[in-house]
Design a protein around this motif. Sequence first.
Motif, PDB file in Angstrom:
ATOM      1  N   PHE A 126     -15.721  27.743  30.973  1.00  0.00           N
ATOM      2  CA  PHE A 126     -16.933  27.390  31.693  1.00  0.00           C
ATOM      3  C   PHE A 126     -17.419  25.987  31.353  1.00  0.00           C
ATOM      4  O   PHE A 126     -17.900  25.257  32.209  1.00  0.00           O
ATOM      5  CB  PHE A 126     -18.014  28.416  31.349  1.00  0.00           C
ATOM      6  CG  PHE A 126     -19.242  28.328  32.199  1.00  0.00           C
ATOM      7  CD1 PHE A 126     -19.273  28.952  33.436  1.00  0.00           C
ATOM      8  CD2 PHE A 126     -20.352  27.627  31.782  1.00  0.00           C
ATOM      9  CE1 PHE A 126     -20.398  28.880  34.228  1.00  0.00           C
ATOM     10  CE2 PHE A 126     -21.482  27.547  32.572  1.00  0.00           C
ATOM     11  CZ  PHE A 126     -21.502  28.180  33.800  1.00  0.00           C
ATOM     12  N   PHE A 127     -17.269  25.591  30.066  1.00  0.00           N
ATOM     13  CA  PHE A 127     -17.840  24.324  29.609  1.00  0.00           C
ATOM     14  C   PHE A 127     -16.929  23.120  29.839  1.00  0.00           C
ATOM     15  O   PHE A 127     -17.320  21.986  29.591  1.00  0.00           O
ATOM     16  CB  PHE A 127     -18.137  24.403  28.111  1.00  0.00           C
ATOM     17  CG  PHE A 127     -18.987  25.567  27.716  1.00  0.00           C
ATOM     18  CD1 PHE A 127     -20.336  25.582  28.020  1.00  0.00           C
ATOM     19  CD2 PHE A 127     -18.446  26.647  27.038  1.00  0.00           C
ATOM     20  CE1 PHE A 127     -21.132  26.646  27.645  1.00  0.00           C
ATOM     21  CE2 PHE A 127     -19.236  27.721  26.663  1.00  0.00           C
ATOM     22  CZ  PHE A 127     -20.581  27.719  26.969  1.00  0.00           C
ATOM     23  N   ILE A 128     -15.686  23.378  30.253  1.00  0.00           N
ATOM     24  CA  ILE A 128     -14.669  22.328  30.183  1.00  0.00           C
ATOM     25  C   ILE A 128     -14.973  21.080  31.026  1.00  0.00           C
ATOM     26  O   ILE A 128     -14.811  19.960  30.548  1.00  0.00           O
ATOM     27  CB  ILE A 128     -13.276  22.920  30.517  1.00  0.00           C
ATOM     28  CG1 ILE A 128     -12.698  23.505  29.228  1.00  0.00           C
ATOM     29  CG2 ILE A 128     -12.341  21.890  31.104  1.00  0.00           C
ATOM     30  CD1 ILE A 128     -11.275  23.914  29.311  1.00  0.00           C
ATOM     31  N   LEU A 129     -15.448  21.265  32.255  1.00  0.00           N
ATOM     32  CA  LEU A 129     -15.658  20.082  33.102  1.00  0.00           C
ATOM     33  C   LEU A 129     -16.706  19.119  32.541  1.00  0.00           C
ATOM     34  O   LEU A 129     -16.417  17.931  32.394  1.00  0.00           O
ATOM     35  CB  LEU A 129     -15.997  20.505  34.537  1.00  0.00           C
ATOM     36  CG  LEU A 129     -14.801  21.020  35.350  1.00  0.00           C
ATOM     37  CD1 LEU A 129     -15.244  21.482  36.725  1.00  0.00           C
ATOM     38  CD2 LEU A 129     -13.733  19.954  35.470  1.00  0.00           C
ATOM     39  N   PRO A 130     -17.915  19.614  32.182  1.00  0.00           N
ATOM     40  CA  PRO A 130     -18.873  18.675  31.574  1.00  0.00           C
ATOM     41  C   PRO A 130     -18.382  18.116  30.240  1.00  0.00           C
ATOM     42  O   PRO A 130     -18.635  16.947  29.941  1.00  0.00           O
ATOM     43  CB  PRO A 130     -20.126  19.530  31.380  1.00  0.00           C
ATOM     44  CG  PRO A 130     -19.991  20.633  32.345  1.00  0.00           C
ATOM     45  CD  PRO A 130     -18.531  20.917  32.447  1.00  0.00           C
ATOM     46  N   GLN A 131     -17.678  18.928  29.449  1.00  0.00           N
ATOM     47  CA  GLN A 131     -17.142  18.411  28.183  1.00  0.00           C
ATOM     48  C   GLN A 131     -16.189  17.255  28.457  1.00  0.00           C
ATOM     49  O   GLN A 131     -16.212  16.231  27.788  1.00  0.00           O
ATOM     50  CB  GLN A 131     -16.399  19.518  27.420  1.00  0.00           C
ATOM     51  CG  GLN A 131     -17.324  20.539  26.791  1.00  0.00           C
ATOM     52  CD  GLN A 131     -16.561  21.684  26.152  1.00  0.00           C
ATOM     53  OE1 GLN A 131     -15.403  21.934  26.478  1.00  0.00           O
ATOM     54  NE2 GLN A 131     -17.212  22.400  25.256  1.00  0.00           N
ATOM     55  N   TYR A 132     -15.374  17.451  29.457  1.00  0.00           N
ATOM     56  CA  TYR A 132     -14.436  16.400  29.858  1.00  0.00           C
ATOM     57  C   TYR A 132     -15.204  15.139  30.251  1.00  0.00           C
ATOM     58  O   TYR A 132     -14.852  14.026  29.864  1.00  0.00           O
ATOM     59  CB  TYR A 132     -13.588  16.907  31.024  1.00  0.00           C
ATOM     60  CG  TYR A 132     -12.680  15.874  31.639  1.00  0.00           C
ATOM     61  CD1 TYR A 132     -11.433  15.609  31.088  1.00  0.00           C
ATOM     62  CD2 TYR A 132     -13.065  15.162  32.776  1.00  0.00           C
ATOM     63  CE1 TYR A 132     -10.583  14.671  31.653  1.00  0.00           C
ATOM     64  CE2 TYR A 132     -12.235  14.216  33.349  1.00  0.00           C
ATOM     65  CZ  TYR A 132     -10.999  13.974  32.783  1.00  0.00           C
ATOM     66  OH  TYR A 132     -10.168  13.041  33.340  1.00  0.00           O
ATOM     67  N   ARG A 133     -16.297  15.337  31.005  1.00  0.00           N
ATOM     68  CA  ARG A 133     -17.077  14.184  31.446  1.00  0.00           C
ATOM     69  C   ARG A 133     -17.714  13.457  30.251  1.00  0.00           C
ATOM     70  O   ARG A 133     -17.751  12.226  30.225  1.00  0.00           O
ATOM     71  CB  ARG A 133     -18.141  14.614  32.457  1.00  0.00           C
ATOM     72  CG  ARG A 133     -18.727  13.426  33.219  1.00  0.00           C
ATOM     73  CD  ARG A 133     -19.722  13.839  34.291  1.00  0.00           C
ATOM     74  NE  ARG A 133     -19.134  14.619  35.348  1.00  0.00           N
ATOM     75  CZ  ARG A 133     -19.498  15.873  35.642  1.00  0.00           C
ATOM     76  NH1 ARG A 133     -20.427  16.476  34.934  1.00  0.00           N
ATOM     77  NH2 ARG A 133     -18.940  16.513  36.635  1.00  0.00           N
ATOM     78  N   ILE A 134     -18.183  14.226  29.278  1.00  0.00           N
ATOM     79  CA  ILE A 134     -18.778  13.590  28.086  1.00  0.00           C
ATOM     80  C   ILE A 134     -17.727  12.731  27.374  1.00  0.00           C
ATOM     81  O   ILE A 134     -17.978  11.572  27.041  1.00  0.00           O
ATOM     82  CB  ILE A 134     -19.337  14.656  27.114  1.00  0.00           C
ATOM     83  CG1 ILE A 134     -20.534  15.375  27.750  1.00  0.00           C
ATOM     84  CG2 ILE A 134     -19.760  13.997  25.795  1.00  0.00           C
ATOM     85  CD1 ILE A 134     -21.014  16.588  26.979  1.00  0.00           C
ATOM     86  N   ILE A 135     -16.544  13.291  27.193  1.00  0.00           N
ATOM     87  CA  ILE A 135     -15.464  12.553  26.524  1.00  0.00           C
ATOM     88  C   ILE A 135     -15.127  11.289  27.317  1.00  0.00           C
ATOM     89  O   ILE A 135     -14.942  10.205  26.771  1.00  0.00           O
ATOM     90  CB  ILE A 135     -14.209  13.453  26.373  1.00  0.00           C
ATOM     91  CG1 ILE A 135     -14.509  14.668  25.495  1.00  0.00           C
ATOM     92  CG2 ILE A 135     -13.023  12.671  25.826  1.00  0.00           C
ATOM     93  CD1 ILE A 135     -14.799  14.359  24.045  1.00  0.00           C
ATOM     94  N   TYR A 136     -15.124  11.443  28.632  1.00  0.00           N
ATOM     95  CA  TYR A 136     -14.824  10.313  29.509  1.00  0.00           C
ATOM     96  C   TYR A 136     -15.892   9.224  29.377  1.00  0.00           C
ATOM     97  O   TYR A 136     -15.600   8.041  29.207  1.00  0.00           O
ATOM     98  CB  TYR A 136     -14.723  10.824  30.951  1.00  0.00           C
ATOM     99  CG  TYR A 136     -14.745   9.762  32.020  1.00  0.00           C
ATOM    100  CD1 TYR A 136     -13.629   8.945  32.224  1.00  0.00           C
ATOM    101  CD2 TYR A 136     -15.871   9.587  32.833  1.00  0.00           C
ATOM    102  CE1 TYR A 136     -13.645   7.968  33.208  1.00  0.00           C
ATOM    103  CE2 TYR A 136     -15.892   8.621  33.813  1.00  0.00           C
ATOM    104  CZ  TYR A 136     -14.788   7.804  33.989  1.00  0.00           C
ATOM    105  OH  TYR A 136     -14.805   6.842  34.960  1.00  0.00           O
ATOM    106  N   LYS A 137     -17.183   9.648  29.393  1.00  0.00           N
ATOM    107  CA  LYS A 137     -18.289   8.695  29.289  1.00  0.00           C
ATOM    108  C   LYS A 137     -18.280   7.976  27.947  1.00  0.00           C
ATOM    109  O   LYS A 137     -18.674   6.822  27.835  1.00  0.00           O
ATOM    110  CB  LYS A 137     -19.640   9.414  29.486  1.00  0.00           C
ATOM    111  CG  LYS A 137     -19.908   9.841  30.921  1.00  0.00           C
ATOM    112  CD  LYS A 137     -20.619   8.762  31.720  1.00  0.00           C
ATOM    113  CE  LYS A 137     -20.524   8.985  33.216  1.00  0.00           C
ATOM    114  NZ  LYS A 137     -21.268  10.189  33.666  1.00  0.00           N
ATOM    115  N   LEU A 138     -17.830   8.685  26.913  1.00  0.00           N
ATOM    116  CA  LEU A 138     -17.764   8.071  25.584  1.00  0.00           C
ATOM    117  C   LEU A 138     -16.553   7.143  25.474  1.00  0.00           C
ATOM    118  O   LEU A 138     -16.334   6.523  24.441  1.00  0.00           O
ATOM    119  CB  LEU A 138     -17.676   9.148  24.497  1.00  0.00           C
ATOM    120  CG  LEU A 138     -18.903  10.023  24.272  1.00  0.00           C
ATOM    121  CD1 LEU A 138     -18.581  11.155  23.314  1.00  0.00           C
ATOM    122  CD2 LEU A 138     -20.057   9.188  23.725  1.00  0.00           C
ATOM    123  N   GLY A 139     -15.759   7.080  26.516  1.00  0.00           N
ATOM    124  CA  GLY A 139     -14.549   6.250  26.495  1.00  0.00           C
ATOM    125  C   GLY A 139     -13.485   6.800  25.573  1.00  0.00           C
ATOM    126  O   GLY A 139     -12.686   6.052  25.009  1.00  0.00           O
TER     127      GLY A 139
END
Lengths: 280, 281
Positions: A126-139
């Motif tokens: 359930f959490f994977i997409l936003p987690q992915y986005r956070i990692i992406y935003k953090l570069g």
Amino acid sequence: MGLHTKSRKNKFSTIIVYLILIGGVVIAVAPFVWMFLTAFKTNSEAMAIPPVIFPKQIRLTSFVTIVDKLPFITIYTNTVISAVVTVIAQLTFCSMAGYAYARIDFPFKNVLFTITLAVLMVPGTFFILPQYRIIYKLGLLNSIPALFLPNLFSAMGTFLLRQFFLSLPQELEDAAYIDGCSRGKAFLLIMLPLVKPGLVSLGILTFKFAWNDLMWPMIVNTSTEKMTLSPALSFMQGQYVTDYPGIMAGAIMAVIPVIILFAVFQKQFIEGVAHTGIKG
Amino acid sequence: MIAPVTIGLGIFYFYPFFRVIRDSLHNIGAFDRDQGFVGFKNYVTMFSDAEMWQTLLNTFKYVIIIVPCSLLLALFVAVLLNTRIKGLSIFRVIYFLPAITMSVAVSMVWRWIFNGDYGILNSIMTGIGLPARQWLNDRSTSMLCICIVAIWSNVGYYMIILLAGIQGISKGYYEAAEIDGASGFQKFYKITLPLLTPTIFYVVIMLIISTFQTFDGIYLMIGTKANAIKWTQSVVMYFYRSAFDYSKKGYASAVAVLLFVIIMAITVFQMKMQKKWVNYD
């Protein structure tokens, strides 16, 4: 006479029990044995129809080729780093939080604990997409921290260790305070050693999870140099479909650490798992 | 002391929880471009998609096959291991092996066993005069293959939990039953089973939750591109494909919400039902 037939009947049923258990053992280990035998075969032996069971000659060529084909050592190191960091962080953070929830009163304790429990109820995907986005935003895509960052914090671990701390008698700690022991000292020197089965089982479950996980590392790190073993082997299986000895050699090296870890800590792990099963 | 966990859970779990719900109401395309609020459009699309219904059906089939088979086998092995046999810890380690092994490594071997062209299973089949099959591509067998592997990896883990539960039952009950002349089966049905219901309940819940999230086996043994994916994909697999193969992240979020709602509903239902069969005294 009654006694005599009874003992014969018992002997007979014991044999049946052993036969069934050994049958189960064969089913459980056959794939591993096959993996092992194949890794030492030549490619033509591995692909022979009907299958060849034992290789003619023990050779280690497939172990060498796999190390050459992939940056195997880098991938292995990534997996070790990711798993070890995850385990250390979870054990540290979860034992602190678990202890606090079990023993200390602080404002909003119930609200925060309920939220932690709520996280526990939600499937991980359930959490994977936003987690992915956070990692992406953090570069951090395609970096080592991406592999473990969200897994450093665990609702399950917090809950598990809280249960272990709750099961310890309060008097133990009280005695320590009377002797002039500080809270931090009591936690580190008295309480922590007593929840060892909990720490061991959380540690092994976490290590197993971090070591074997597929979806998360596959999503965040797509470059071979930053991969962990699971996605790398799955990728290789697609690339070199026909090199069975090679992929089996890779698979063996990938599964060995978890097996050793489990064999060493078996007793405490089972104690811990049993505890969670009953309390859960 | 709770700060690290609380902050970490907040950022990586609590915030994402609400973010997924929000995203499921938005149209999010490739490269994470949010194309605005669309209301329940993603949900409407989802429920009118035949593939989604097939996926739900597949997932329920997995649960119906994998959960009872894993439970019964695990219980069976646990009961056998509880009869005073020698080498208990060796048996325990061996049975536990499949549960701790990397799914990728495991599926490599199983894929080879089931392979339609040079698989071991087909060699055995032709050896005893039966026709060879494309086990993993055949509509009637592909799901079964995944179930077999899943059950094979589940049994050891749940066996350990059940065994611990059995060993936690007081010996006094069995001694009393023996004095009354109870047989082995009677002891199992009248003592072990009822007193084990809390553990069985826990195992059933864990099995259902994990089976609902079946992904690795399908991804590794069928793959995203094979034809068989239609009748083997689970909700999580469908979620993965929507999000990463088709870059429809808003839609995938709606799928994730559905998965969550189903799992919650089943868990709540089980919690309600437990009064009927779980014995807590």
